[in-house]
Design a protein around this motif. Sequence first.
Motif, PDB file in Angstrom:
ATOM      1  N   PRO A  13       0.807  -1.210   0.000  1.00 24.53           N
ATOM      2  CA  PRO A  13       0.000   0.000   0.000  1.00 24.53           C
ATOM      3  C   PRO A  13       0.848   1.272   0.000  1.00 24.53           C
ATOM      4  O   PRO A  13       1.914   1.324   0.607  1.00 24.53           O
ATOM      5  CB  PRO A  13      -0.807  -0.115   1.281  1.00 24.53           C
ATOM      6  N   TRP A  14       0.303   2.273  -0.701  1.00 24.81           N
ATOM      7  CA  TRP A  14       0.990   3.560  -0.796  1.00 24.81           C
ATOM      8  C   TRP A  14       0.669   4.434   0.400  1.00 24.81           C
ATOM      9  O   TRP A  14       1.373   5.408   0.670  1.00 24.81           O
ATOM     10  CB  TRP A  14       0.580   4.270  -2.087  1.00 24.81           C
ATOM     11  N   GLY A  15      -0.436   4.116   1.046  1.00 28.34           N
ATOM     12  CA  GLY A  15      -0.745   4.803   2.293  1.00 28.34           C
ATOM     13  C   GLY A  15      -1.540   6.089   2.144  1.00 28.34           C
ATOM     14  O   GLY A  15      -1.361   7.019   2.928  1.00 28.34           O
ATOM     15  N   PHE A  16      -2.425   6.127   1.169  1.00 24.33           N
ATOM     16  CA  PHE A  16      -3.310   7.297   1.068  1.00 24.33           C
ATOM     17  C   PHE A  16      -4.632   6.886   0.458  1.00 24.33           C
ATOM     18  O   PHE A  16      -4.756   5.817  -0.139  1.00 24.33           O
ATOM     19  CB  PHE A  16      -2.667   8.408   0.230  1.00 24.33           C
ATOM     20  N   ARG A  17      -5.624   7.764   0.642  1.00 27.82           N
ATOM     21  CA  ARG A  17      -6.918   7.593  -0.012  1.00 27.82           C
ATOM     22  C   ARG A  17      -7.187   8.795  -0.874  1.00 27.82           C
ATOM     23  O   ARG A  17      -6.784   9.913  -0.547  1.00 27.82           O
ATOM     24  CB  ARG A  17      -8.031   7.499   1.026  1.00 27.82           C
ATOM     25  N   LEU A  18      -7.913   8.519  -1.951  1.00 25.86           N
ATOM     26  CA  LEU A  18      -8.272   9.576  -2.901  1.00 25.86           C
ATOM     27  C   LEU A  18      -9.700  10.008  -2.679  1.00 25.86           C
ATOM     28  O   LEU A  18     -10.533   9.211  -2.256  1.00 25.86           O
ATOM     29  CB  LEU A  18      -8.231   9.021  -4.321  1.00 25.86           C
ATOM     30  N   GLN A  19      -9.983  11.252  -3.012  1.00 23.36           N
ATOM     31  CA  GLN A  19     -11.386  11.642  -3.151  1.00 23.36           C
ATOM     32  C   GLN A  19     -11.544  12.439  -4.432  1.00 23.36           C
ATOM     33  O   GLN A  19     -10.576  12.935  -4.997  1.00 23.36           O
ATOM     34  CB  GLN A  19     -11.882  12.422  -1.941  1.00 23.36           C
ATOM     35  N   GLY A  20     -12.783  12.526  -4.894  1.00 24.71           N
ATOM     36  CA  GLY A  20     -13.085  13.292  -6.097  1.00 24.71           C
ATOM     37  C   GLY A  20     -12.889  12.495  -7.371  1.00 24.71           C
ATOM     38  O   GLY A  20     -12.788  11.275  -7.355  1.00 24.71           O
ATOM     39  N   GLY A  21     -12.843  13.211  -8.484  1.00 23.52           N
ATOM     40  CA  GLY A  21     -12.771  12.593  -9.802  1.00 23.52           C
ATOM     41  C   GLY A  21     -13.804  13.236 -10.710  1.00 23.52           C
ATOM     42  O   GLY A  21     -14.699  13.944 -10.243  1.00 23.52           O
ATOM     43  N   LYS A  22     -13.633  12.980 -12.000  1.00 28.57           N
ATOM     44  CA  LYS A  22     -14.500  13.623 -12.985  1.00 28.57           C
ATOM     45  C   LYS A  22     -15.979  13.310 -12.730  1.00 28.57           C
ATOM     46  O   LYS A  22     -16.847  14.164 -12.918  1.00 28.57           O
ATOM     47  CB  LYS A  22     -14.097  13.133 -14.379  1.00 28.57           C
ATOM     48  N   LEU A  33      -4.311   9.953   4.889  1.00 32.28           N
ATOM     49  CA  LEU A  33      -2.970   9.361   4.863  1.00 32.28           C
ATOM     50  C   LEU A  33      -2.835   8.345   5.987  1.00 32.28           C
ATOM     51  O   LEU A  33      -3.354   8.564   7.081  1.00 32.28           O
ATOM     52  CB  LEU A  33      -1.906  10.441   5.084  1.00 32.28           C
ATOM     53  N   THR A  34      -2.129   7.276   5.719  1.00 29.52           N
ATOM     54  CA  THR A  34      -1.754   6.345   6.776  1.00 29.52           C
ATOM     55  C   THR A  34      -0.538   6.928   7.478  1.00 29.52           C
ATOM     56  O   THR A  34       0.474   7.201   6.815  1.00 29.52           O
ATOM     57  CB  THR A  34      -1.349   4.985   6.172  1.00 29.52           C
ATOM     58  N   PRO A  35      -0.614   7.170   8.793  1.00 21.83           N
ATOM     59  CA  PRO A  35       0.552   7.729   9.488  1.00 21.83           C
ATOM     60  C   PRO A  35       1.774   6.833   9.284  1.00 21.83           C
ATOM     61  O   PRO A  35       1.696   5.618   9.447  1.00 21.83           O
ATOM     62  CB  PRO A  35       0.115   7.743  10.963  1.00 21.83           C
ATOM     63  N   GLY A  36       2.873   7.435   8.886  1.00 26.05           N
ATOM     64  CA  GLY A  36       4.103   6.674   8.681  1.00 26.05           C
ATOM     65  C   GLY A  36       4.152   5.880   7.396  1.00 26.05           C
ATOM     66  O   GLY A  36       5.128   5.192   7.120  1.00 26.05           O
ATOM     67  N   GLY A  37       3.089   5.962   6.587  1.00 28.03           N
ATOM     68  CA  GLY A  37       3.050   5.225   5.328  1.00 28.03           C
ATOM     69  C   GLY A  37       3.943   5.860   4.265  1.00 28.03           C
ATOM     70  O   GLY A  37       4.533   6.923   4.492  1.00 28.03           O
ATOM     71  N   LYS A  38       4.007   5.208   3.113  1.00 28.10           N
ATOM     72  CA  LYS A  38       4.924   5.684   2.065  1.00 28.10           C
ATOM     73  C   LYS A  38       4.604   7.095   1.599  1.00 28.10           C
ATOM     74  O   LYS A  38       5.504   7.909   1.402  1.00 28.10           O
ATOM     75  CB  LYS A  38       4.906   4.708   0.890  1.00 28.10           C
ATOM     76  N   ALA A  39       3.330   7.379   1.425  1.00 25.28           N
ATOM     77  CA  ALA A  39       2.966   8.721   0.958  1.00 25.28           C
ATOM     78  C   ALA A  39       3.304   9.773   2.013  1.00 25.28           C
ATOM     79  O   ALA A  39       3.878  10.824   1.699  1.00 25.28           O
ATOM     80  CB  ALA A  39       1.478   8.765   0.613  1.00 25.28           C
ATOM     81  N   ALA A  40       2.974   9.477   3.270  1.00 26.57           N
ATOM     82  CA  ALA A  40       3.259  10.437   4.343  1.00 26.57           C
ATOM     83  C   ALA A  40       4.757  10.684   4.453  1.00 26.57           C
ATOM     84  O   ALA A  40       5.212  11.823   4.597  1.00 26.57           O
ATOM     85  CB  ALA A  40       2.700   9.918   5.671  1.00 26.57           C
ATOM     86  N   GLN A  41       5.537   9.624   4.362  1.00 33.62           N
ATOM     87  CA  GLN A  41       6.994   9.772   4.457  1.00 33.62           C
ATOM     88  C   GLN A  41       7.561  10.598   3.315  1.00 33.62           C
ATOM     89  O   GLN A  41       8.588  11.270   3.469  1.00 33.62           O
ATOM     90  CB  GLN A  41       7.665   8.394   4.453  1.00 33.62           C
ATOM     91  N   ALA A  42       6.897  10.533   2.164  1.00 32.51           N
ATOM     92  CA  ALA A  42       7.379  11.277   0.997  1.00 32.51           C
ATOM     93  C   ALA A  42       6.923  12.738   1.023  1.00 32.51           C
ATOM     94  O   ALA A  42       7.234  13.502   0.113  1.00 32.51           O
ATOM     95  CB  ALA A  42       6.906  10.594  -0.285  1.00 32.51           C
ATOM     96  N   GLY A  43       6.127  13.118   2.026  1.00 31.70           N
ATOM     97  CA  GLY A  43       5.733  14.508   2.153  1.00 31.70           C
ATOM     98  C   GLY A  43       4.376  14.845   1.565  1.00 31.70           C
ATOM     99  O   GLY A  43       3.993  16.007   1.495  1.00 31.70           O
ATOM    100  N   VAL A  44       3.616  13.815   1.159  1.00 27.66           N
ATOM    101  CA  VAL A  44       2.258  14.048   0.663  1.00 27.66           C
ATOM    102  C   VAL A  44       1.389  14.504   1.841  1.00 27.66           C
ATOM    103  O   VAL A  44       1.582  14.031   2.963  1.00 27.66           O
ATOM    104  CB  VAL A  44       1.690  12.747   0.041  1.00 27.66           C
ATOM    105  N   ALA A  45       0.456  15.405   1.585  1.00 27.71           N
ATOM    106  CA  ALA A  45      -0.414  15.916   2.653  1.00 27.71           C
ATOM    107  C   ALA A  45      -1.886  15.783   2.256  1.00 27.71           C
ATOM    108  O   ALA A  45      -2.231  15.816   1.069  1.00 27.71           O
ATOM    109  CB  ALA A  45      -0.097  17.388   2.926  1.00 27.71           C
TER     110      ALA A  45
END
Length: 85
Positions: A13-22, A33-45
Amino acid sequence: MDSFKVVLEGPAPWGFRLQGGKDFNVPLSISRLTPGGKAAQAGVAVGDWVLSIDGENAGGLTHIEAQNKIRACGERLSLGLSRAQ
Ligand code: LEU
C-alpha cells in the motif's frame, strides 16, 4: 499553488486515499494518509490536488479510473501534486 512531484517506491500500500474525480465534478485530491506510510513519508499531505498519475494527466479521470491507474503501478508510483500555499 505549488506544484511538485513525488515518487513512491512499491509495492502498495501507498498509504493514502483519494477523493473526487470527474464523475464527482471535483478534482482528485488526497483525502487521508496512513501515518508513517509511504505517501506520508514522501511529504504528501491531506488536501493535495492530484494533477498526474504515473506521468499522465489525471484531470479527466473518474474516481475509479484514477484508483485503477494507481493500482496498476507496482514498483513505482509517480504523482504530480499541487498544494495551496
Ligand atoms: N489506498 C491505496 C493505497 O494506499 C491507494 C488507492 C488510491 C488505490 O495503496
